[in-house]
Write a protein that holds these residues in place. Sequence first.
Motif, PDB file in Angstrom:
ATOM      1  N   ASN A  66       4.828   4.096  -4.315  1.00 27.80           N
ATOM      2  CA  ASN A  66       4.424   3.351  -5.504  1.00 27.80           C
ATOM      3  C   ASN A  66       2.923   3.478  -5.764  1.00 27.80           C
ATOM      4  OD1 ASN A  66       3.762   1.477  -3.261  1.00 27.80           O
ATOM      5  ND2 ASN A  66       3.215   0.111  -4.949  1.00 27.80           N
ATOM      6  N   ILE A  67       2.547   3.247  -7.015  1.00 25.36           N
ATOM      7  CA  ILE A  67       1.143   3.251  -7.433  1.00 25.36           C
ATOM      8  C   ILE A  67       0.908   2.017  -8.293  1.00 25.36           C
ATOM      9  CG2 ILE A  67      -0.646   4.472  -8.750  1.00 25.36           C
ATOM     10  CD1 ILE A  67       0.818   7.067  -8.157  1.00 25.36           C
ATOM     11  N   ILE A  68      -0.218   1.332  -8.073  1.00 24.61           N
ATOM     12  CA  ILE A  68      -0.609   0.175  -8.890  1.00 24.61           C
ATOM     13  C   ILE A  68      -1.533   0.654 -10.001  1.00 24.61           C
ATOM     14  CG2 ILE A  68      -1.708  -2.087  -8.921  1.00 24.61           C
ATOM     15  CD1 ILE A  68       0.803  -2.097  -7.297  1.00 24.61           C
ATOM     16  N   TRP A  69      -1.210   0.267 -11.241  1.00 22.48           N
ATOM     17  CA  TRP A  69      -2.014   0.617 -12.403  1.00 22.48           C
ATOM     18  C   TRP A  69      -2.615  -0.643 -13.016  1.00 22.48           C
ATOM     19  CZ3 TRP A  69      -2.091   5.833 -14.063  1.00 22.48           C
ATOM     20  CH2 TRP A  69      -1.177   6.666 -13.420  1.00 22.48           C
ATOM     21  N   LEU A  70      -3.824  -0.505 -13.515  1.00 20.22           N
ATOM     22  CA  LEU A  70      -4.432  -1.577 -14.295  1.00 20.22           C
ATOM     23  C   LEU A  70      -4.529  -1.098 -15.737  1.00 20.22           C
ATOM     24  CD1 LEU A  70      -7.219  -3.983 -13.355  1.00 20.22           C
ATOM     25  CD2 LEU A  70      -7.426  -2.765 -15.509  1.00 20.22           C
ATOM     26  N   CYS A  71      -4.032  -1.923 -16.659  1.00 23.26           N
ATOM     27  CA  CYS A  71      -3.962  -1.532 -18.067  1.00 23.26           C
ATOM     28  C   CYS A  71      -4.666  -2.576 -18.923  1.00 23.26           C
ATOM     29  CB  CYS A  71      -2.500  -1.380 -18.490  1.00 23.26           C
ATOM     30  SG  CYS A  71      -2.290  -1.034 -20.244  1.00 23.26           S
ATOM     31  N   GLU A  72      -5.538  -2.131 -19.826  1.00 24.62           N
ATOM     32  CA  GLU A  72      -6.202  -3.013 -20.785  1.00 24.62           C
ATOM     33  C   GLU A  72      -5.583  -2.781 -22.162  1.00 24.62           C
ATOM     34  OE1 GLU A  72     -10.486  -2.871 -20.684  1.00 24.62           O
ATOM     35  OE2 GLU A  72     -10.465  -1.970 -18.682  1.00 24.62           O
ATOM     36  N   GLN A 108       1.114  -2.510  -2.156  1.00 21.52           N
ATOM     37  CA  GLN A 108       2.493  -2.832  -2.498  1.00 21.52           C
ATOM     38  C   GLN A 108       2.614  -3.610  -3.805  1.00 21.52           C
ATOM     39  OE1 GLN A 108       3.114  -4.685   1.525  1.00 21.52           O
ATOM     40  NE2 GLN A 108       5.036  -3.552   1.427  1.00 21.52           N
ATOM     41  N   ASN A 109       1.623  -4.425  -4.136  1.00 22.63           N
ATOM     42  CA  ASN A 109       1.680  -5.277  -5.317  1.00 22.63           C
ATOM     43  C   ASN A 109       0.270  -5.690  -5.695  1.00 22.63           C
ATOM     44  OD1 ASN A 109       1.162  -7.551  -3.408  1.00 22.63           O
ATOM     45  ND2 ASN A 109       3.278  -7.111  -2.811  1.00 22.63           N
ATOM     46  N   ALA A 110       0.137  -6.425  -6.792  1.00 24.65           N
ATOM     47  CA  ALA A 110      -1.192  -6.829  -7.248  1.00 24.65           C
ATOM     48  C   ALA A 110      -1.122  -8.149  -8.007  1.00 24.65           C
ATOM     49  CB  ALA A 110      -1.802  -5.748  -8.140  1.00 24.65           C
ATOM     50  N   GLY A 113      -3.619  -8.287  -3.264  1.00 25.81           N
ATOM     51  CA  GLY A 113      -2.197  -8.094  -3.002  1.00 25.81           C
ATOM     52  C   GLY A 113      -1.962  -7.760  -1.552  1.00 25.81           C
ATOM     53  N   THR A 114      -0.817  -7.163  -1.256  1.00 26.98           N
ATOM     54  CA  THR A 114      -0.504  -6.772   0.113  1.00 26.98           C
ATOM     55  C   THR A 114      -0.519  -5.246   0.211  1.00 26.98           C
ATOM     56  OG1 THR A 114       1.896  -6.702  -0.251  1.00 26.98           O
ATOM     57  CG2 THR A 114       0.937  -8.811   0.399  1.00 26.98           C
ATOM     58  N   TYR A 115      -0.794  -4.745   1.414  1.00 25.97           N
ATOM     59  CA  TYR A 115      -0.775  -3.306   1.635  1.00 25.97           C
ATOM     60  C   TYR A 115       0.075  -2.996   2.866  1.00 25.97           C
ATOM     61  CZ  TYR A 115      -4.039  -3.677   5.593  1.00 25.97           C
ATOM     62  OH  TYR A 115      -4.614  -3.986   6.789  1.00 25.97           O
ATOM     63  N   GLN A 116       0.481  -1.733   2.994  1.00 22.30           N
ATOM     64  CA  GLN A 116       1.284  -1.286   4.123  1.00 22.30           C
ATOM     65  C   GLN A 116       0.917   0.159   4.437  1.00 22.30           C
ATOM     66  OE1 GLN A 116       5.647  -0.733   3.698  1.00 22.30           O
ATOM     67  NE2 GLN A 116       5.825  -2.285   5.311  1.00 22.30           N
ATOM     68  N   ALA A 117       1.005   0.516   5.713  1.00 24.21           N
ATOM     69  CA  ALA A 117       0.689   1.885   6.114  1.00 24.21           C
ATOM     70  C   ALA A 117       1.707   2.859   5.526  1.00 24.21           C
ATOM     71  CB  ALA A 117       0.680   1.983   7.633  1.00 24.21           C
TER      72      ALA A 117
END
Length: 481
Positions: A214-220, A242-244, A258-262
């Motif tokens: 997965n990839i987290i995107w920030l959108c304006e 994992q999330n934001a 958010g949380t992260y994982q290896a």
Amino acid sequence: MRIEKYIHIIICVCLVFASLCTAAQGHKPVRLEFPSSQYTGELNCQMCGEEGVCAIFPTERGDSTILNIQHYDANFSRVDEVRIAVFPQQVYVGSAYDQHTVYILYQSKVKKKKEPHGLLVTYHVKEHKADTLSVRGLPTDDITQLSAYNGHIFFVCPTRRNNSDLFFIAPKADYVKALSLNEVPEYTIDDYIIDTVDERIITCANTSSNSRDNIIWLCETTLSGEVTHTIDLPDTGNYRFQNARIAQLAPSKYLIAGTYQARRGSVDNTAEGSYATVYDNGNFTEPALYPYPQLSTYTNTNRTGFSEVLYLPSRIYHDSTRYAFVTEAFYPEYRYSTTYTYGVPMTESVFVGYQFVNAEVKIFDADGNLQWEYTFPYDNMLTSSMYTHLRVNFFADKVLFYYLYNQNLVTMLTNNTMEVIDPIRSTNLFPSENKIEPTVFTTGLLPWYGDNFLMSGYRYKNTGSSKSKNPVYFINKLRYQ
């Protein structure tokens, strides 16, 4: 009870029913009750700051459904009531409050299936009048996270399996528009906020949220949903986000946590924790990683062992200078059950719920720097569904941590230097007065205005092995003191 401010010892801190107190004039009520005979469907309430609260519920009259909006002031004295006749198929899906206005969204539902058209009801609390507008293009799944700003309506809704999108209704528009990030593959909405200074929407979208790719995107976007800028969060190499969750620090400056994982194949493929980064005028700071402490596993004769603790992120709770991000550790719990097949005993595990272990709290300053962290323990908290429990409320001179579990309110208090001045304590909100016929409650507790909170829910009479079919919906004003 009073808190002697910073002098030796805090004697006691709790949330008390304002109904145990009297208002300044006329002993005005601070509790509302709505027996089920007064409404024919789900009853909801919408907080309106110091302008009070609106109770929203349906009643039936002949072949029509009446949408009732009852406005009460902050002391629960009736101010106004509006009734709107609509087709019986209209059902409540959400409400929001902004600038002296309550926005209520209804949706048509035929044979348990939601239709793509509905009704937007606008109630003006100062003018005591309501307007209605038919809307089309509504998604037909469950609508969540409904909010409003300056006549604009925003909400999140699933679009297909494991995906969701952000939807917009412009002022006086009769149609719904989806965000639709064309440059981003299938995604789900993790969080969004309304930047009222720059008047834009900042959205955190998550592609392939259930995979390790997965990839987290920030959108304006503009308030109408026109995309102005899209960027992905920086790659950490061995770890993936994992999330934001997002909160505004200043104009054009936001905290993302958010949380992260290896990732698979990394040196430490079991590492996980929480992260934080600041997005400032189009650029991200280097993400800070905060590994979780190791939790031990166990087994006994009644429960299966568990090998993996899962983590659930909350929203970011904040005032103008402090920001609290909470993640809660839990695991699915099973118990052994023995069945017999042709006289042969068979042992199988049965899911009994989610056991919540603790909450990891991290508090950041207005620049996004970590100021304090704490592990809030949970005591044998088994629930049937996954949701975060611990909330953080900032007062001028103290910080309150609290959650509801069953009929108990659990609290902890710190001062502004984050020293614990009242330890974790549990209070029964509804001590039973009638031991033969106890009362059962389902509740929610949210900050209202100032030091006041609003508790609402359904009260049932426990009649032997089942609850009464004639519940009472209640709204209580609670004051922190």
